[in-house]
Design a protein around this motif. Sequence first.
Motif, PDB file in Angstrom:
ATOM      1  N   GLN A   6      33.895  21.604   9.375  1.00 33.10           N
ATOM      2  CA  GLN A   6      35.180  22.134   9.768  1.00 33.10           C
ATOM      3  C   GLN A   6      35.449  23.441   9.396  1.00 33.10           C
ATOM      4  OE1 GLN A   6      37.993  19.719   6.529  1.00 33.10           O
ATOM      5  NE2 GLN A   6      36.795  17.450   7.367  1.00 33.10           N
ATOM      6  N   LEU A   7      34.762  24.133   8.662  1.00 38.09           N
ATOM      7  CA  LEU A   7      34.890  25.405   8.440  1.00 38.09           C
ATOM      8  C   LEU A   7      34.127  26.217   9.909  1.00 38.09           C
ATOM      9  CD1 LEU A   7      34.643  28.351   7.075  1.00 38.09           C
ATOM     10  CD2 LEU A   7      32.307  27.667   5.970  1.00 38.09           C
ATOM     11  N   LYS A   8      33.179  25.476  10.382  1.00 34.44           N
ATOM     12  CA  LYS A   8      33.325  26.283  11.893  1.00 34.44           C
ATOM     13  C   LYS A   8      34.183  26.180  12.773  1.00 34.44           C
ATOM     14  CE  LYS A   8      29.728  25.072  15.925  1.00 34.44           C
ATOM     15  NZ  LYS A   8      29.644  27.041  15.696  1.00 34.44           N
ATOM     16  N   GLU A   9      35.051  25.401  12.970  1.00 35.52           N
ATOM     17  CA  GLU A   9      36.175  24.670  13.668  1.00 35.52           C
ATOM     18  C   GLU A   9      36.844  25.963  13.539  1.00 35.52           C
ATOM     19  OE1 GLU A   9      36.296  20.205  13.248  1.00 35.52           O
ATOM     20  OE2 GLU A   9      34.746  19.506  13.715  1.00 35.52           O
ATOM     21  N   PRO A  67      26.522  28.906   6.220  1.00 33.63           N
ATOM     22  CA  PRO A  67      27.285  28.140   4.707  1.00 33.63           C
ATOM     23  C   PRO A  67      26.008  27.279   3.717  1.00 33.63           C
ATOM     24  CG  PRO A  67      28.693  27.044   6.632  1.00 33.63           C
ATOM     25  CD  PRO A  67      27.288  27.571   6.915  1.00 33.63           C
ATOM     26  N   TYR A  68      26.000  27.531   2.405  1.00 31.11           N
ATOM     27  CA  TYR A  68      25.120  27.290   1.896  1.00 31.11           C
ATOM     28  C   TYR A  68      25.754  26.321   0.658  1.00 31.11           C
ATOM     29  CZ  TYR A  68      24.106  31.267  -1.413  1.00 31.11           C
ATOM     30  OH  TYR A  68      23.710  31.926  -2.636  1.00 31.11           O
ATOM     31  N   HIS A  69      24.803  25.653  -0.784  1.00 32.87           N
ATOM     32  CA  HIS A  69      24.727  25.172  -1.805  1.00 32.87           C
ATOM     33  C   HIS A  69      26.694  24.570  -1.380  1.00 32.87           C
ATOM     34  CE1 HIS A  69      26.575  25.643  -5.787  1.00 32.87           C
ATOM     35  NE2 HIS A  69      25.571  26.667  -6.085  1.00 32.87           N
ATOM     36  N   PHE A  70      26.070  23.744  -0.194  1.00 36.21           N
ATOM     37  CA  PHE A  70      27.643  23.271   0.180  1.00 36.21           C
ATOM     38  C   PHE A  70      28.490  21.239  -1.116  1.00 36.21           C
ATOM     39  CE2 PHE A  70      25.342  23.076   4.052  1.00 36.21           C
ATOM     40  CZ  PHE A  70      25.180  21.957   4.321  1.00 36.21           C
ATOM     41  N   GLY A  71      26.813  20.394  -1.353  1.00 33.87           N
ATOM     42  CA  GLY A  71      26.769  19.363  -1.057  1.00 33.87           C
ATOM     43  C   GLY A  71      27.337  18.433  -0.042  1.00 33.87           C
ATOM     44  N   ASP A  72      28.883  18.236  -0.763  1.00 36.62           N
ATOM     45  CA  ASP A  72      29.411  16.887   0.440  1.00 36.62           C
ATOM     46  C   ASP A  72      30.322  17.806   0.967  1.00 36.62           C
ATOM     47  OD1 ASP A  72      27.577  14.516  -0.624  1.00 36.62           O
ATOM     48  OD2 ASP A  72      28.791  13.945  -2.635  1.00 36.62           O
ATOM     49  N   THR A  79      36.575  26.727  -1.636  1.00 31.55           N
ATOM     50  CA  THR A  79      36.976  25.229  -1.024  1.00 31.55           C
ATOM     51  C   THR A  79      36.914  25.763   0.238  1.00 31.55           C
ATOM     52  OG1 THR A  79      39.259  26.362  -0.719  1.00 31.55           O
ATOM     53  CG2 THR A  79      38.580  24.878  -2.449  1.00 31.55           C
ATOM     54  N   ILE A  80      36.893  25.000   1.294  1.00 35.51           N
ATOM     55  CA  ILE A  80      36.816  25.277   3.032  1.00 35.51           C
ATOM     56  C   ILE A  80      37.515  26.551   3.503  1.00 35.51           C
ATOM     57  CG2 ILE A  80      37.228  24.468   5.119  1.00 35.51           C
ATOM     58  CD1 ILE A  80      36.224  21.776   4.893  1.00 35.51           C
ATOM     59  N   ASP A 102      25.291  41.751   8.775  1.00 33.30           N
ATOM     60  CA  ASP A 102      24.310  40.718   9.994  1.00 33.30           C
ATOM     61  C   ASP A 102      24.559  39.723   9.605  1.00 33.30           C
ATOM     62  OD1 ASP A 102      23.547  43.547  11.239  1.00 33.30           O
ATOM     63  OD2 ASP A 102      22.860  43.940   9.773  1.00 33.30           O
ATOM     64  N   LEU A 103      24.028  39.226   8.198  1.00 30.10           N
ATOM     65  CA  LEU A 103      24.049  37.309   8.152  1.00 30.10           C
ATOM     66  C   LEU A 103      24.940  36.948   6.934  1.00 30.10           C
ATOM     67  CD1 LEU A 103      23.127  34.817   8.219  1.00 30.10           C
ATOM     68  CD2 LEU A 103      20.597  35.457   7.736  1.00 30.10           C
ATOM     69  N   ALA A 104      25.753  36.201   6.457  1.00 28.90           N
ATOM     70  CA  ALA A 104      25.918  36.505   5.029  1.00 28.90           C
ATOM     71  C   ALA A 104      25.684  34.357   4.982  1.00 28.90           C
ATOM     72  CB  ALA A 104      27.310  36.302   5.118  1.00 28.90           C
ATOM     73  N   PHE A 105      25.717  34.380   3.649  1.00 28.72           N
ATOM     74  CA  PHE A 105      25.737  33.111   2.756  1.00 28.72           C
ATOM     75  C   PHE A 105      26.417  32.789   2.025  1.00 28.72           C
ATOM     76  CE2 PHE A 105      21.511  33.672   4.375  1.00 28.72           C
ATOM     77  CZ  PHE A 105      20.534  32.747   4.656  1.00 28.72           C
ATOM     78  N   LEU A 106      27.373  31.674   1.796  1.00 26.68           N
ATOM     79  CA  LEU A 106      28.186  31.776   1.425  1.00 26.68           C
ATOM     80  C   LEU A 106      28.451  29.859   1.085  1.00 26.68           C
ATOM     81  CD1 LEU A 106      31.407  33.074   3.768  1.00 26.68           C
ATOM     82  CD2 LEU A 106      30.523  34.418   1.902  1.00 26.68           C
ATOM     83  N   PRO A 107      29.155  30.385  -0.694  1.00 32.85           N
ATOM     84  CA  PRO A 107      28.954  28.979  -1.364  1.00 32.85           C
ATOM     85  C   PRO A 107      29.623  28.002  -1.253  1.00 32.85           C
ATOM     86  CG  PRO A 107      29.380  30.659  -2.799  1.00 32.85           C
ATOM     87  CD  PRO A 107      29.166  30.928  -1.810  1.00 32.85           C
ATOM     88  N   LEU A 108      30.245  26.099  -0.332  1.00 32.06           N
ATOM     89  CA  LEU A 108      31.066  25.799  -0.213  1.00 32.06           C
ATOM     90  C   LEU A 108      30.923  24.464  -1.441  1.00 32.06           C
ATOM     91  CD1 LEU A 108      30.146  26.717   2.562  1.00 32.06           C
ATOM     92  CD2 LEU A 108      32.456  25.995   3.040  1.00 32.06           C
ATOM     93  N   ASN A 109      31.393  24.161  -2.742  1.00 30.83           N
ATOM     94  CA  ASN A 109      30.899  22.875  -3.458  1.00 30.83           C
ATOM     95  C   ASN A 109      31.985  23.541  -4.363  1.00 30.83           C
ATOM     96  OD1 ASN A 109      29.279  24.908  -4.660  1.00 30.83           O
ATOM     97  ND2 ASN A 109      28.232  23.499  -5.664  1.00 30.83           N
ATOM     98  N   GLN A 110      33.077  23.044  -4.142  1.00 32.64           N
ATOM     99  CA  GLN A 110      34.125  22.676  -4.668  1.00 32.64           C
ATOM    100  C   GLN A 110      34.518  21.953  -6.144  1.00 32.64           C
ATOM    101  OE1 GLN A 110      34.430  22.480  -1.680  1.00 32.64           O
ATOM    102  NE2 GLN A 110      36.229  21.070  -0.955  1.00 32.64           N
TER     103      GLN A 110
END
Length: 248
Positions: free
Chosen positions: A228-231, A218-223, A200-201, A187-195
């Motif tokens: 862009q992932l949403k788009e 998205p979480y844990h994503f820094g800069d 990566t995206i 139902d709800l996912a938290f995915l990290p994006l800080n390569q």
Amino acid sequence: MKVFQFLSLTLLFFTSFMNAQTTYPVKTLTTKDGKQIKITLFKHASLAIEYDGEEIYIDPVTKVADTDIDYSSMPKADYILVTHEHWDHLDPKAIEELSKPTTKIILNATSEKQLGKGIVIGNWQEMILNDGIKLEAVPAYNTTPGREKFHPKGNGNGYILNIEGTRIYIAGDTEDIPEMSQIKDIDLAFLPLNQPYTMTIDQAEKAALTIKPKILIPYHFGDTPVDQLKERLDKDNSGIEVLLFPMQ
């Protein structure tokens, strides 16, 4: 008299400012029986989930990315889940601050060795927290050559909380690993994006399309430019609702 009044007003303002409680974003889900699941998003990978009086904290830390996290107004934990032993996930000070005598700390083996206490759970193991909440630990690791050292396979956990049929996936520090194809009905996912440490995206897009959660945060994503992932997922007609919060 005027100076005294000025100083009094200044002190009153300063005291009010110091006593102001920090507020954090909250996302609410509703279970099939109509009960509320309240998810507080602190920062980075630190979350809290409240359901039916049970308080669950995931990777609570007191400081990350030069930001202090204030738990002073938060209730004590019934359960604290730790995905792995890195400083931005395992913080003994935060665990101590949130613990009460009955708090259960559930974590991977390496974190238990560092903390010196807790209940160890490994990949693909399950645990019943209470009659309405089941915990599943799933793999979380790096696959890209040269990155394996950050999060070796078999060490860290992601977690799936099954709360009265509502499934919440907290991925932990991971890339888009093959095991994600076994993660269903989220139902709800938290995915990290800080390569280079997590995804990566491109990888997060692939992971989202594999898991197909109803909602993605998205979480844990820094800069990382997570907009862009949403788009991309909108362009994919994925049907996934992407919610953006300040979870750097």
